[in-house]
Design a protein around this motif. Structure first.
Motif, short mmCIF file in Angstrom:
data_model
loop_
_atom_site.label_atom_id
_atom_site.label_comp_id
_atom_site.label_asym_id
_atom_site.label_seq_id
_atom_site.Cartn_x
_atom_site.Cartn_y
_atom_site.Cartn_z
N ALA A 1 -13.64 10.26 -1.98
CA ALA A 1 -14.29 8.89 -0.72
C ALA A 1 -13.18 8.23 -1.28
O ALA A 1 -12.63 7.21 -0.30
N HIS A 2 -13.15 7.71 -2.61
CA HIS A 2 -11.98 6.58 -2.76
C HIS A 2 -10.55 7.31 -2.66
O HIS A 2 -9.87 6.32 -2.12
N LYS A 3 -10.22 8.66 -2.55
CA LYS A 3 -9.13 8.57 -1.80
C LYS A 3 -8.83 8.43 -0.52
O LYS A 3 -7.63 8.06 -0.21
N ASN A 4 -10.16 8.82 0.68
CA ASN A 4 -10.05 8.77 1.39
C ASN A 4 -9.79 7.29 2.02
O ASN A 4 -9.09 6.98 3.04
N ALA A 5 -9.84 6.60 1.27
CA ALA A 5 -9.96 4.92 2.00
C ALA A 5 -8.85 4.36 1.50
O ALA A 5 -8.18 3.80 2.68
N VAL A 6 -7.50 5.15 0.91
CA VAL A 6 -6.05 5.30 1.15
C VAL A 6 -5.89 5.64 1.91
O VAL A 6 -4.84 5.56 2.92
N SER A 7 -6.02 7.23 1.85
CA SER A 7 -5.06 8.00 2.59
C SER A 7 -5.58 7.24 4.27
O SER A 7 -4.33 8.02 5.10
N ILE A 8 -6.43 7.49 5.21
CA ILE A 8 -6.60 6.57 6.48
C ILE A 8 -5.71 5.53 7.07
O ILE A 8 -5.77 5.56 7.74
N ARG A 9 -5.54 5.12 5.71
CA ARG A 9 -5.14 4.11 5.96
C ARG A 9 -3.11 4.09 6.18
O ARG A 9 -2.81 4.22 6.19
N LEU B 1 0.85 -1.31 -0.30
CA LEU B 1 0.34 0.02 -0.39
C LEU B 1 0.54 1.35 -0.11
O LEU B 1 0.44 2.04 -0.48
N LEU B 2 2.22 1.56 0.52
CA LEU B 2 3.13 2.50 0.56
C LEU B 2 3.78 2.63 -0.64
O LEU B 2 3.29 3.87 -0.83
N ASN B 3 3.60 1.24 -1.32
CA ASN B 3 4.43 1.39 -3.32
C ASN B 3 3.23 2.39 -3.70
O ASN B 3 3.69 3.04 -5.00
N ILE B 4 2.49 1.92 -3.59
CA ILE B 4 1.10 2.42 -4.97
C ILE B 4 -0.17 3.55 -3.99
O ILE B 4 -0.97 4.16 -5.12
N GLY B 5 -0.15 3.87 -2.48
CA GLY B 5 -1.09 4.19 -2.43
C GLY B 5 -0.91 5.57 -3.25
O GLY B 5 -2.49 6.68 -3.17
N LYS B 6 0.17 6.62 -2.94
CA LYS B 6 0.27 7.89 -3.90
C LYS B 6 -0.42 7.38 -5.30
O LYS B 6 -1.24 9.11 -5.29
N THR B 7 0.18 6.71 -5.18
CA THR B 7 -1.11 6.64 -6.81
C THR B 7 -2.04 6.83 -7.19
O THR B 7 -3.14 7.68 -7.66
N ILE B 8 -2.76 5.84 -6.66
CA ILE B 8 -4.05 5.76 -6.37
C ILE B 8 -4.75 7.19 -5.81
O ILE B 8 -6.15 7.45 -5.88
N GLU B 9 -4.35 7.39 -3.96
CA GLU B 9 -4.56 8.50 -3.50
C GLU B 9 -4.69 10.29 -5.58
O GLU B 9 -5.54 10.98 -5.62
N LEU B 10 -3.39 10.42 -5.86
CA LEU B 10 -3.56 10.77 -7.34
C LEU B 10 -4.73 11.25 -8.15
O LEU B 10 -5.07 11.59 -8.56
N MET B 11 -4.39 9.90 -8.70
CA MET B 11 -5.65 9.03 -9.77
C MET B 11 -7.44 9.99 -9.32
O MET B 11 -7.67 9.67 -9.80
N ALA B 12 -7.25 8.81 -7.70
CA ALA B 12 -8.77 9.69 -7.45
C ALA B 12 -8.70 10.89 -7.71
O ALA B 12 -10.38 11.12 -7.35
N GLU B 13 -8.42 11.76 -7.05
CA GLU B 13 -8.74 12.61 -6.68
C GLU B 13 -8.55 13.54 -8.05
O GLU B 13 -9.88 14.95 -8.37
N ALA B 14 -8.57 13.12 -9.12
CA ALA B 14 -8.62 13.57 -10.00
C ALA B 14 -9.59 13.12 -11.15
O ALA B 14 -10.19 14.03 -11.89
N GLU B 15 -9.84 12.77 -10.69
CA GLU B 15 -11.78 12.32 -11.40
C GLU B 15 -12.44 12.36 -10.34
O GLU B 15 -13.58 12.03 -10.30
N GLY B 16 -12.11 13.22 -9.29
CA GLY B 16 -12.91 13.81 -8.29
C GLY B 16 -14.20 13.28 -7.07
O GLY B 16 -14.58 13.45 -7.02
N LEU B 17 -12.99 11.85 -6.96
CA LEU B 17 -13.86 10.97 -6.02
C LEU B 17 -12.99 10.89 -4.74
O LEU B 17 -11.83 9.97 -5.09
#
Length: 427
Positions: free
Chosen positions: A414-422, A396-412
């Motif tokens: 809650a998707h970003k938060n599911a990673v950020s909280i972890r 999760l540390l390896n791909i977490g930032k990628t997920i956050e950036l992509m989710a934020e760019a799509e305007g989602l």
């Protein structure tokens, strides 16, 4: 058969037109029966069995006694033939099993894929003028190999309210769990909605006439999957001057006898062969027991002359035949170049009927040009591919930032938060 000499490409659409009714012609009938089966269940099934099959059944479920009696009525030699065909079909479908696919896409991220059987399947076996017990083998064998728990077989009863003993023998041999005497649109509707006697299934398999084909397509609107749109049988043969005209005529007639709405086509680079095949068809047709049926199919069929192999191949791929036979010196050209066909048969000694019965390949194939996008029935038809993943803290540390950036760019968010909280807990 109509002979067509070197037609312009602009006319191909008309030349290659199938002799089938449009969906609009029969959809209203299908919808009416579906609605009635959905509302009235077995009462509607009984009504339409009486109307279309001419028999009133007290029970449409095949009993164990009927199955045992059927075996007594199947000649021993035919039982052996069915068992040999079963062995070959099993052999070909068993090797289609694939192993689990497992990969670590990046450190700490494990992904894998496994196949699981569809739990409940319905098999439709045509009856009518030719009860197709071979189709039982083609559908029930891969269903059993796949591990489907519920395998329901539906087939229309004859005027005595029975199924052909060969159908019952093959069904029992291949692990069918329930056999119902019901055909046509009402069978597909029963499998779609479920009734007191007919289990609801997740996927419906099997060929049929145009009404069955449209009924299967309608079933998908109610969340039931189908194998493919498999309607009236069709065959295209490509042949040059080296081919045997009598063999080709026999292959064309083998499909023409299926039904009046079947279609067969010869595409050839030899005018002499076209003429010889036309003569052979007349000769062989005259002695067929199903002459009346084959004649009507032949009336819908074509003998087409083209100048060269390149034109022939382009025309064949445009048609997209269910069955495709290659009888040419240049067979590799067609084997390598065919893009749209359900099943391919190569050489003078590979009749299409081998695939229909005992070579091992499956004869439940896409028709009406659907071979451009659909495969024939195979082991995977009865399986689902499921993906799995397990991610470690490191992953999760390896791909977490990628997920956050992509989710934020799509305007989602809650998707970003599911990673950020972890990720906060891991820092």
């Amino acid at each position: 058969m109509q002979i067509i000499d070197n037609s312009n490409k602009d006319n191909w659409e008309d030349i290659l037109k199938r002799p089938t009714q449009t969906v609009d012609d029969i959809e209203a009938t299908v919808i009416q029966i579906f609605d009635e089966v959905k509302q009235k269940g077995d009462d509607a099934i009984k009504k339409y069995t009486s109307k279309f099959d001419g028999i009133d059944l007290e029970s449409n479920t095949v009993s164990q006694t009927e199955i045992e009696d059927a075996k007594k009525n199947v000649p021993i030699k035919l039982q052996y033939a069915i068992k040999q065909a079963k062995q070959n079909i099993e052999a070909f479908h068993k090797v289609q099993k694939t192993q689990k696919i497992d990969i670590e896409t990046t450190n700490g991220v494990q992904c894998w894929q496994e196949k699981r059987p569809i739990q409940k399947v319905g098999l439709y076996i045509p009856g009518g003028t030719a009860p197709l017990f071979s189709t039982v083998l083609m559908l029930a064998i891969p269903a059993q190999i796949a591990g489907c728990k519920t395998i329901v077989l539906c087939s229309p009863p004859n005027k005595e309210g029975k199924l052909a003993p060969e159908i019952l023998f093959a069904a029992q041999l291949c692990g069918v769990t329930k056999i119902i005497k019901v055909g046509g649109i009402q069978a597909i509707a029963g499998l779609t909605f479920g009734t007191e006697n007919i289990p609801q299934v997740y996927k419906i398999f099997g060929p049929g006439n145009q009404f069955v084909t449209v009924a299967k397509q309608l079933a998908t609107k109610y969340g039931v999957a189908i194998d493919m749109p498999a309607g009236p049988s069709e065959l295209l043969v490509v042949a040059d001057e080296s081919a045997n005209a009598s063999y080709i005529a026999s292959d064309l007639l083998s499909q023409a006898e299926h039904g009046i709405d079947s279609q067969v086509i010869l595409v050839s680079t030899s005018k002499h062969l076209v003429s010889k095949v036309s003569e052979e068809i007349e000769k062989q047709l005259s002695v067929l027991p199903r002459k009346a049926i084959a004649e009507k199919a032949i009336a819908n069929s074509k003998l087409i002359y083209v100048e060269n192999d390149e034109i022939a191949l382009e025309l064949i791929n445009e048609y997209g035949p269910e069955h495709f036979i290659i009888c040419t010196n240049n067979e590799d050209f067609y084997v390598d170049g065919i893009a749209n066909a359900g099943s391919v048969f190569i050489g003078d000694y590979t009749p299409e009927s081998a695939g229909d019965y005992a070579s091992g390949t499956n004869h439940t194939l896409p028709t009406n040009g659907f071979s451009k996008a659909y495969s024939g029935v195979n082991l995977d038809s009865f399986l689902k591919s499921m993906t799995f993943q397990k991610i470690s803290k490191e992953g999760l540390l390896n791909i977490g930032k990628t997920i956050e950036l992509m989710a934020e760019a799509e305007g989602l968010q809650a998707h970003k938060n599911a990673v950020s909280i972890r990720l906060k807990d891991l820092k």
